[in-house]
Scaffold this motif. Structure first.
Motif, PDB file in Angstrom:
ATOM      1  N   GLN A 212       0.215  -3.525   4.612  1.00 24.65           N
ATOM      2  CA  GLN A 212       0.434  -3.265   3.188  1.00 24.65           C
ATOM      3  C   GLN A 212       1.150  -1.952   2.900  1.00 24.65           C
ATOM      4  N   THR A 213       0.903  -0.935   3.743  1.00 29.87           N
ATOM      5  CA  THR A 213       1.320   0.423   3.384  1.00 29.87           C
ATOM      6  C   THR A 213       2.372   0.992   4.343  1.00 29.87           C
TER       7      THR A 213
ATOM      8  N   GLU B 107      -4.728  -3.940   7.885  1.00 29.99           N
ATOM      9  CA  GLU B 107      -4.224  -4.068   6.511  1.00 29.99           C
ATOM     10  C   GLU B 107      -3.353  -2.881   6.130  1.00 29.99           C
ATOM     11  N   VAL B 108      -3.746  -1.675   6.549  1.00 31.16           N
ATOM     12  CA  VAL B 108      -2.929  -0.495   6.232  1.00 31.16           C
ATOM     13  C   VAL B 108      -1.529  -0.691   6.811  1.00 31.16           C
TER      14      VAL B 108
ATOM     15  N   VAL C 151       2.705   8.475   4.056  1.00 31.45           N
ATOM     16  CA  VAL C 151       1.787   7.618   4.813  1.00 31.45           C
ATOM     17  C   VAL C 151       1.472   8.262   6.157  1.00 31.45           C
TER      18      VAL C 151
ATOM     19  N   VAL D   4      -9.450  -2.868   8.670  1.00 32.43           N
ATOM     20  CA  VAL D   4      -8.904  -1.910   7.692  1.00 32.43           C
ATOM     21  C   VAL D   4      -7.503  -1.471   8.103  1.00 32.43           C
ATOM     22  N   TRP D   5      -7.358  -1.029   9.373  1.00 28.05           N
ATOM     23  CA  TRP D   5      -6.060  -0.468   9.794  1.00 28.05           C
ATOM     24  C   TRP D   5      -5.006  -1.538  10.045  1.00 28.05           C
TER      25      TRP D   5
ATOM     26  N   VAL E 112      -1.159  10.879   6.215  1.00 29.98           N
ATOM     27  CA  VAL E 112      -2.525  10.346   6.290  1.00 29.98           C
ATOM     28  C   VAL E 112      -2.854   9.974   7.743  1.00 29.98           C
ATOM     29  N   TYR E 113      -1.878   9.360   8.427  1.00 29.09           N
ATOM     30  CA  TYR E 113      -2.071   8.995   9.827  1.00 29.09           C
ATOM     31  C   TYR E 113      -2.334  10.231  10.690  1.00 29.09           C
TER      32      TYR E 113
END
Lengths: 213, 215
Positions: free
Chosen positions: B106-107, B102-103, B144, B99-100, B147-148
């Motif tokens: 992508q983000t 990809e984060v 972003v 997941v992270w 969120v982190y």
């Protein structure tokens, strides 16, 4: 208990996940998320996905987001069920990862920009930047020339077997060749065209398309 | 036989690969690619290393790989020594790493790579940074990082209470951004700052960042 996939069936990233779940014969149900009215940015949804994006998957108490992480999880979780999407050897796996990265970093942004400017913004009543669309189309053509060469060497992107790397491209190429009216980018390239015919006619992808009707 | 890494240590994506090799204590050699002379766009490079004309590429015997984030995964999977970067022994832990990863890709990467390009890379080649582009990406990155900050207040590292490849992937671009005034984006968020100081104090990361001399 069926896996829950949060996201509209029309959206590309949820489709990526649904294609994988169909390939792996994993039962799931779709929980629609109203993107048009910004449901994904509301506090309740942000507890599921803190970046306010779809899809999210709930498998019992286990929750995952990022479509490309979700497909990797299910491909690994069920190695002997449904289609093998990862290959056999470490080298197979590395090539699958390589072409998944190509999709994410060389391909996706160009398609995303084209779709945003050509389809999404006009639908919201805002003008799309046609110059940007033409630029991205040209760059995408150059990227697809590399794909064309690769698909002249191997039947699929990572080798001679269908994998996550091919699957990951299904939603975007489907959009490009239908609503975005850019089918020529695929049709004009013989190897790409054959590959696209093959992967878009897989039963799993047809099931995803059927969900939209 | 040692791995061959085609690239240059000061390049972010090469540094990403080198970080993973150091973490896994694998043998390697760097084969420098002359970017100024356009070596990465020459037919022989395109044909044998990376058809997209980018660095890095990896050669391991008969296998050639490109895309830094695929190379790091290969290195992390192949070698048993050193740090457990992918948590492959535990499916749920490895899923969270996924997941992270990809984060980051992508983000996190799009806004931060744009900021670093504008503030660090462009001026080195005589270009002028564009204020509007920097500002727009700073705003995106700030959201972003909020969120982190929340995530890292609950979990010591991104994927859980264990360091992983997901944390490592963030190092190269963040390292260069920390040399600019935009370091405040990290420094103003206490949990993000603590995480950053922790991961950059790792010996493998220190070795990789020593070569990052662009800024």
């Amino acid at each position: 208990m069926a896996v829950k996939v949060y996201g509209p069936v029309r959206a590309a990233c949820p489709q990526r996940v649904m294609a994988c779940l169909f390939e792996k014969d994993v039962e799931f149900e779709v929980v629609e998320v109203d993107l048009v009215n910004g449901e994904q940015k509301r506090p309740e949804f942000l507890t599921l996905q803190p970046f306010g994006q779809v899809p999210v998957v709930e498998d019992g108490k286990f929750r995952l987001f990022e479509s490309r992480a979700i497909i990797r999880y299910y491909a690994a979780k069920y190695p002997n069920q449904g289609t093998n999407l990862l290959g056999i050897t470490l080298e197979d796996r590395a090539l699958v990862d390589q072409w998944l990265e190509v999709e994410a970093h060389n391909f996706n942004e160009l398609v995303y920009t084209i779709v945003l400017q050509l389809l999404v913004l006009p639908r919201m009543g805002e003008g799309g930047d046609m110059h940007l669309v033409r630029c991205c189309e040209q760059k995408l053509g150059n990227v697809l020339d590399v794909y064309e060469q690769r698909l002249g060497e191997t039947k699929y992107l990572a080798g001679d077997f269908f994998t996550l790397a091919d699957l990951s491209h299904l939603p975007a190429i489907s959009l490009l060749t239908t609503e975005a009216g850019m089918g020529h980018l695929v049709r004009e390239r013989g190897n790409m065209n054959a590959w696209w015919e093959d992967i878009s006619n897989r039963p799993a992808w047809k099931k995803v398309m059927k969900l939209m009707t | 036989m040692a791995l061959k890494v085609y690239g240059i240590p000061m390049s972010t994506c090469t540094a990403r690969v080198l970080s993973s090799i150091y973490e896994k204590e694998a043998d390697f050699q760097i084969v420098p690619v002359n970017l100024q002379a356009g070596e990465h766009k020459q037919p022989s490079y395109l044909a044998t290393k990376n058809p997209f004309g980018q660095i890095p590429a990896l050669e391991d015997g008969d296998l050639t790989l490109f895309e830094s984030r695929a190379i790091t995964k290969y290195v992390a999977t192949k070698y048993n020594k050193g740090t457990d970067l992918l948590r492959l022994g535990n499916l749920k832990e490895s899923a969270m790493v996924g997941v992270w990863l990809e984060v980051e890709a992508q983000t996190y990467n799009p806004p931060i790579s744009t900021i670093v390009y504008q503030l660090v890379i462009l001026p080195k080649y005589g270009g002028t940074p564009k204020e509007e582009v920097i500002k727009a990406n700073e705003e995106k990155l700030a959201k972003v990082l909020d969120v982190y900050e929340e995530r890292l207040s609950k979990s010591k590292y991104l994927a859980g209470d264990f360091y992983s490849l997901a944390d490592l992937h963030h190092v190269p671009y963040t390292y260069y951004m920390m040399k600019t005034p935009k370091a405040s984006l990290i420094n103003s968020r206490p949990h993000v700052k603590a995480w950053w100081e922790d991961i950059t104090s790792r010996p493998a990361i220190k070795k990789a960042t020593e070569g990052m001399t662009l800024a």
